[in-house]
Design a protein around this motif. Sequence first.
Motif, short mmCIF file in Angstrom:
data_model
loop_
_atom_site.label_atom_id
_atom_site.label_comp_id
_atom_site.label_asym_id
_atom_site.label_seq_id
_atom_site.Cartn_x
_atom_site.Cartn_y
_atom_site.Cartn_z
N VAL A 113 0.88 -1.16 0.00
CA VAL A 113 0.00 0.00 0.00
C VAL A 113 0.92 1.21 0.00
O VAL A 113 1.89 1.27 0.76
N ALA A 114 0.67 2.16 -0.88
CA ALA A 114 1.54 3.34 -1.00
C ALA A 114 0.71 4.61 -0.80
O ALA A 114 -0.46 4.66 -1.20
N ALA A 115 1.33 5.61 -0.19
CA ALA A 115 0.61 6.85 0.08
C ALA A 115 1.48 8.05 -0.22
O ALA A 115 2.67 8.08 0.13
N GLY A 116 0.89 9.05 -0.87
CA GLY A 116 1.52 10.35 -1.05
C GLY A 116 0.74 11.38 -0.24
O GLY A 116 -0.49 11.43 -0.34
N ILE A 117 1.44 12.17 0.56
CA ILE A 117 0.78 13.07 1.50
C ILE A 117 1.12 14.53 1.19
O ILE A 117 2.29 14.89 1.07
N ASN A 118 0.10 15.35 1.07
CA ASN A 118 0.32 16.79 0.94
C ASN A 118 0.41 17.44 2.31
O ASN A 118 -0.11 16.91 3.31
N TYR A 119 1.06 18.61 2.35
CA TYR A 119 1.21 19.37 3.59
C TYR A 119 1.15 20.85 3.24
O TYR A 119 1.31 21.24 2.08
N THR A 120 0.90 21.67 4.23
CA THR A 120 0.76 23.11 3.99
C THR A 120 2.08 23.71 3.55
O THR A 120 3.08 23.63 4.27
N LEU A 121 2.09 24.30 2.36
CA LEU A 121 3.31 24.87 1.80
C LEU A 121 3.56 26.28 2.34
O LEU A 121 2.61 27.04 2.57
N ARG A 122 4.81 26.62 2.51
CA ARG A 122 5.16 27.96 2.97
C ARG A 122 4.83 28.99 1.88
O ARG A 122 5.18 28.80 0.71
N THR A 123 4.17 30.06 2.29
CA THR A 123 3.89 31.17 1.38
C THR A 123 4.20 32.47 2.11
O THR A 123 4.51 32.48 3.31
N GLU A 124 4.06 33.58 1.39
CA GLU A 124 4.25 34.88 2.02
C GLU A 124 3.13 35.22 2.99
O GLU A 124 3.26 36.13 3.81
N ASP A 125 2.02 34.46 2.91
CA ASP A 125 0.84 34.79 3.71
C ASP A 125 0.61 33.86 4.88
O ASP A 125 -0.40 33.97 5.58
N ASN A 126 1.50 32.88 5.10
CA ASN A 126 1.31 32.00 6.25
C ASN A 126 2.63 31.80 7.00
O ASN A 126 3.69 32.28 6.57
N ASN A 127 2.55 31.11 8.10
CA ASN A 127 3.73 30.86 8.92
C ASN A 127 4.17 29.40 8.87
O ASN A 127 4.80 28.91 9.80
N ALA A 128 3.84 28.71 7.78
CA ALA A 128 4.24 27.32 7.66
C ALA A 128 5.76 27.21 7.72
O ALA A 128 6.49 28.05 7.19
N SER A 129 6.22 26.17 8.36
CA SER A 129 7.65 25.93 8.52
C SER A 129 7.93 24.46 8.28
O SER A 129 7.00 23.64 8.18
N VAL A 130 9.18 24.10 8.21
CA VAL A 130 9.53 22.68 8.10
C VAL A 130 8.96 21.93 9.30
O VAL A 130 8.46 20.81 9.18
N TYR A 131 9.02 22.55 10.47
CA TYR A 131 8.50 21.91 11.67
C TYR A 131 6.99 21.69 11.58
O TYR A 131 6.50 20.58 11.83
N SER A 132 6.23 22.72 11.19
CA SER A 132 4.77 22.56 11.11
C SER A 132 4.40 21.54 10.04
O SER A 132 3.45 20.78 10.19
N GLN A 133 5.17 21.49 8.95
CA GLN A 133 4.92 20.51 7.90
C GLN A 133 5.17 19.09 8.41
O GLN A 133 4.41 18.16 8.11
N SER A 134 6.22 18.94 9.21
CA SER A 134 6.51 17.61 9.77
C SER A 134 5.40 17.16 10.72
O SER A 134 5.09 15.97 10.79
N LEU A 135 4.80 18.09 11.43
CA LEU A 135 3.70 17.74 12.32
C LEU A 135 2.47 17.32 11.52
O LEU A 135 1.69 16.46 11.96
N GLU A 136 2.28 17.91 10.35
CA GLU A 136 1.16 17.51 9.50
C GLU A 136 1.36 16.10 8.97
O GLU A 136 0.40 15.31 8.89
N ILE A 137 2.58 15.75 8.60
CA ILE A 137 2.86 14.38 8.17
C ILE A 137 2.54 13.41 9.31
O ILE A 137 1.91 12.36 9.11
N LYS A 138 2.96 13.77 10.51
CA LYS A 138 2.66 12.94 11.69
C LYS A 138 1.16 12.83 11.90
O LYS A 138 0.65 11.74 12.19
N GLU A 139 0.45 13.93 11.76
CA GLU A 139 -1.01 13.93 11.94
C GLU A 139 -1.70 13.03 10.92
O GLU A 139 -2.74 12.42 11.21
#
Length: 324
Positions: A113-139
């Motif tokens: 079984v294979a899965a591809g996961i999207n996460y919130t990308l960093r933009t000029e309008d948000n505070n997404a970070s590598v850390y917050s993206q890693s938490l989304e993968i965990k979630e």
Amino acid sequence: MKKKEKRGTHKVLWGFIYVITFIAAFITSVVVKLTSDPFHGAYQVKWNDAMGTIYTDVPYGEGEKNKFDLYVPADNSKESYGLIVYIHAGGFTSGDKSDDAEMLKWLCSKGYVAAGINYTLRTEDNNASVYSQSLEIKEAMPYVAAEAEKLGYKLDKMAVSGGSAGGTLALLYAYRDAYTSPIPVKMVFECVGPASFYHEDWTNYGLDKSPEAAAGLFSVMSGNTITSEMIAERSYYDEVKNISADMWVNEKTVPTLIAYGTKDKVCPFGTVKHLVEALEKNNVPYDYIECPHSGHGLQNDNKLYGLYMEKVNEYLNRYLPVSS
């Protein structure tokens, strides 16, 4: 403007310039081996309904990007299955799970079984970070497990993988978050993901010469406030720990397969040495493929990249065998 105010503005501008340079380099780079086919179809499959089913855009959280694609093999008669999560590239600011469709199809064709996961990308309008993206993968992981089981595929083991930014996120999940994973993590394999954040290694972006630039970039990536004084004093390591794969390696770390190019101008090549040292120090089973003629795309060392793919098969057979 007073001199002190000018100096403060100068620091902010330098940090901003280096952050933009870094992001632009990642956006314009492409992991060439994931889009070209130097092996003449050896790792591509002619997908059809007889091979499996693809379920797209399954939600896992509240964010707009919180969705995953699930690839399940046609044979659903086994008692359990292994899961392979492949996390997309894009410099933490771009990319999509659909970019890895060929890789996910190939993995599924092998019986996983294979899965591809999207996460919130960093933009000029948000505070997404590598850390917050890693938490989304965990979630996402419990949702992936639940969706697979709902479809009749019980997952009893998993591997995590990715390229570039996805490689970093894969390492973080395998090393930092494996202990809370709903599915036991057995191995990780990845290419060219930044593995450590010591400013002196980030020479591609001049961070070794500019504490201001290092503070700006590492603050954005970690989601923590890091000052130029902290960079100069080397007192920022706690602030980058949650995005530094090398700092999470211990004697229980899962077997690891990695590949990096010595000419890489996007992922600083110097970051991998700390990861290798940590794996060695803790006696973790690992293989490190170093491509001496290649940059971020690992494009000039076909034999060595071929060795990497052979090792992928070897690791999967050893640590994530397909149930009979």
